[in-house]
Write an enzyme that holds these catalytic residues in place. Structure first.
Site, PDB file in Angstrom:
ATOM      1  N   GLY A 119      16.764 -37.539 -17.512  1.00  0.00           N
ATOM      2  CA  GLY A 119      17.739 -38.595 -17.756  1.00  0.00           C
ATOM      3  C   GLY A 119      17.214 -39.857 -18.409  1.00  0.00           C
ATOM      4  CD1 TRP A 135      15.204 -39.529 -24.389  1.00  0.00           C
ATOM      5  CD2 TRP A 135      16.563 -38.625 -25.909  1.00  0.00           C
ATOM      6  NE1 TRP A 135      14.432 -39.101 -25.437  1.00  0.00           N
ATOM      7  CE2 TRP A 135      15.237 -38.546 -26.384  1.00  0.00           C
ATOM      8  CE3 TRP A 135      17.593 -38.105 -26.696  1.00  0.00           C
ATOM      9  CZ2 TRP A 135      14.919 -37.978 -27.620  1.00  0.00           C
ATOM     10  CZ3 TRP A 135      17.284 -37.538 -27.932  1.00  0.00           C
ATOM     11  CH2 TRP A 135      15.957 -37.482 -28.387  1.00  0.00           C
ATOM     12  CG  ASP A 151      18.965 -30.277 -18.992  1.00  0.00           C
ATOM     13  OD1 ASP A 151      18.273 -31.010 -19.736  1.00  0.00           O
ATOM     14  OD2 ASP A 151      18.563 -29.144 -18.589  1.00  0.00           O
ATOM     15  CG  ASP A 159      22.368 -21.918 -21.765  1.00  0.00           C
ATOM     16  OD1 ASP A 159      22.277 -22.498 -22.867  1.00  0.00           O
ATOM     17  OD2 ASP A 159      21.755 -20.872 -21.499  1.00  0.00           O
ATOM     18  CG  ASP A 166      14.294 -34.900 -25.991  1.00  0.00           C
ATOM     19  OD1 ASP A 166      13.584 -34.566 -26.962  1.00  0.00           O
ATOM     20  OD2 ASP A 166      13.830 -35.476 -24.984  1.00  0.00           O
ATOM     21  CE  LYS A 196      12.214 -31.879 -27.786  1.00  0.00           C
ATOM     22  NZ  LYS A 196      11.478 -32.485 -26.660  1.00  0.00           N
TER      23      LYS A 196
HETATM   24  C1  LIG Z   1      12.296 -32.671 -23.222  1.00  0.00           C
HETATM   25  S1  LIG Z   1      13.488 -32.364 -21.999  1.00  0.00           S
HETATM   26  C2  LIG Z   1      14.637 -33.672 -22.186  1.00  0.00           C
HETATM   27  C3  LIG Z   1      14.170 -34.997 -21.679  1.00  0.00           C
HETATM   28  C4  LIG Z   1      15.264 -36.047 -21.718  1.00  0.00           C
HETATM   29  N1  LIG Z   1      15.594 -36.400 -23.097  1.00  0.00           N
HETATM   30  C5  LIG Z   1      14.870 -37.310 -20.997  1.00  0.00           C
HETATM   31  O1  LIG Z   1      14.692 -38.337 -21.640  1.00  0.00           O
HETATM   32  O2  LIG Z   1      14.793 -37.273 -19.778  1.00  0.00           O
HETATM   33  C6  LIG Z   1      14.349 -30.982 -22.669  1.00  0.00           C
HETATM   34  C7  LIG Z   1      15.515 -30.517 -21.821  1.00  0.00           C
HETATM   35  O3  LIG Z   1      16.276 -29.564 -22.569  1.00  0.00           O
HETATM   36  C8  LIG Z   1      16.901 -28.740 -21.620  1.00  0.00           C
HETATM   37  N2  LIG Z   1      17.432 -27.544 -22.281  1.00  0.00           N
HETATM   38  C9  LIG Z   1      16.731 -26.608 -22.965  1.00  0.00           C
HETATM   39  N3  LIG Z   1      17.564 -25.639 -23.403  1.00  0.00           N
HETATM   40  C10 LIG Z   1      18.811 -25.987 -22.995  1.00  0.00           C
HETATM   41  C11 LIG Z   1      20.094 -25.373 -23.137  1.00  0.00           C
HETATM   42  N4  LIG Z   1      20.235 -24.205 -23.771  1.00  0.00           N
HETATM   43  N5  LIG Z   1      21.165 -25.994 -22.607  1.00  0.00           N
HETATM   44  C12 LIG Z   1      21.020 -27.166 -21.929  1.00  0.00           C
HETATM   45  N6  LIG Z   1      19.830 -27.791 -21.768  1.00  0.00           N
HETATM   46  C13 LIG Z   1      18.734 -27.197 -22.289  1.00  0.00           C
HETATM   47  C14 LIG Z   1      15.802 -28.452 -20.616  1.00  0.00           C
HETATM   48  O4  LIG Z   1      16.343 -28.015 -19.373  1.00  0.00           O
HETATM   49  C15 LIG Z   1      15.107 -29.818 -20.518  1.00  0.00           C
HETATM   50  O5  LIG Z   1      15.581 -30.555 -19.424  1.00  0.00           O
END
Ligand SMILES: C[S@@+](CC[C@H](N)C(=O)[O-])C[C@H]1O[C@@H](n2cnc3c(N)ncnc32)[C@H](O)[C@@H]1O
Length: 259
Positions: A49, A51, A69, A88, A112, A152
């Site tokens: 969280g 961002w 997420d 998802d 992200d 990203k």
């Molecule tokens: C680098 S982290 C994000 C960090 C966040 N921006 C922050 O500032 O706290 C990447 C996130 O993408 C989520 N993620 C990856 N694939 C996903 C999907 N198909 N659907 C939803 N979330 C996904 C992962 O669960 C992870 O929490």
């Protein structure tokens, strides 16, 4: 330089951000100016969280932020204007829930999202591009004309194709590798500013004036600043056309008078 990760980790703990990633969005936004007071923001891959916190601060009291997420996002102390969806983003049902939470539109879509890393470069890259494309699709669905997009992606062979598709749909596109990224990472952020939305639809019939000639000799008409290529029409003609094919920033039409 090896301490950069620790630096941002410590800073995030001190300043109350949930992740060091928060600084990436801050730095990114300081440079590219995508968030603004009153904005509605959709944040994909938002856990834990960081961002969301930055987006909520910058969107302010009149703003609205929706985070999604498949991991749970702990509730915020003050969560006015902040909503989270657990699911998802590669599944239609989640995308529908995100659209509903955002009331069908957003000023800014940020992603992200990252795959679980396998260490196999090509596979990680392909999965990251897949997630970035899901994010682009969501941006297409939610952004009005002028909206902004941040995504990203891990660099690799399919990156240029993705970038070209983003360039087709946004007036300004840039790529950035943020300071707060891990040192050895191939992680890039792409920003698309000012989403382009065609002001006309395929099948529309218009009477247009040809105001210019294209590189391939076809006529060019403009509708609300949008470029329409018309076969077999010359500058100065006024013609009745049917719109046949639309790209975000230009389209094609054919004459109805059979010329
Ligand atoms: C680098 S982290 C994000 C960090 C966040 N921006 C922050 O500032 O706290 C990447 C996130 O993408 C989520 N993620 C990856 N694939 C996903 C999907 N198909 N659907 C939803 N979330 C996904 C992962 O669960 C992870 O929490």
């Amino acid at each position: 330089m090896g301490n950069r990760k620790d630096h941002y980790y410590n800073k995030s703990k001190q300043e109350g951000y949930r992740s060091r990633a928060a600084y990436k969005l801050q730095q990114f936004d300081d440079r590219f100016d995508v968030l603004f007071g009153g904005a509605s923001v959709v944040d994909l891959g938002a856990a834990p969280g960081g961002w969301l916190q930055v987006a909520a601060e910058r969107a302010g009291a009149r703003g609205k932020v929706v985070g999604v997420d498949f991991q749970s996002i702990t509730q915020f102390e003050t969560d006015a204007g902040l909503e989270t969806v657990r699911g998802d983003m590669t599944e239609d049902e989640t995308r529908q829930r995100v659209r509903d939470a955002a009331n069908g539109s957003a000023d800014v879509v940020v992603s992200d999202m990252a795959p679980d890393m396998t260490g196999e470069y090509d596979l990680d890259h392909a999965r990251s591009v897949h997630l970035a494309r899901q994010a682009l699709e969501t941006a297409r669905e939610l952004l009005d004309a002028g909206g902004h997009f941040v995504v990203k992606v891990f660099d690799g062979r399919d990156f240029q194709d993705l970038l070209a598709d983003i360039e087709d749909e946004f007036a300004f596109v840039a790529t950035h590798s943020p300071d707060a990224s891990r040192d050895a990472s191939s992680e890039l952020y792409v920003v698309g500013k000012n989403h382009i939305v065609a002001p006309i639809a395929e099948g529309d019939e218009h009477t247009v004036e040809i105001v210019d000639t294209g590189d391939e000799g076809d006529g060019i008409a403009r509708i609300e600043g949008y470029t329409l290529f018309v076969d077999d029409a010359a500058e100065g003609d006024t013609v009745d056309v049917t719109v046949t094919d639309l790209k975000p920033n230009y389209g094609f039409a054919e004459r109805r008078d059979g010329a």
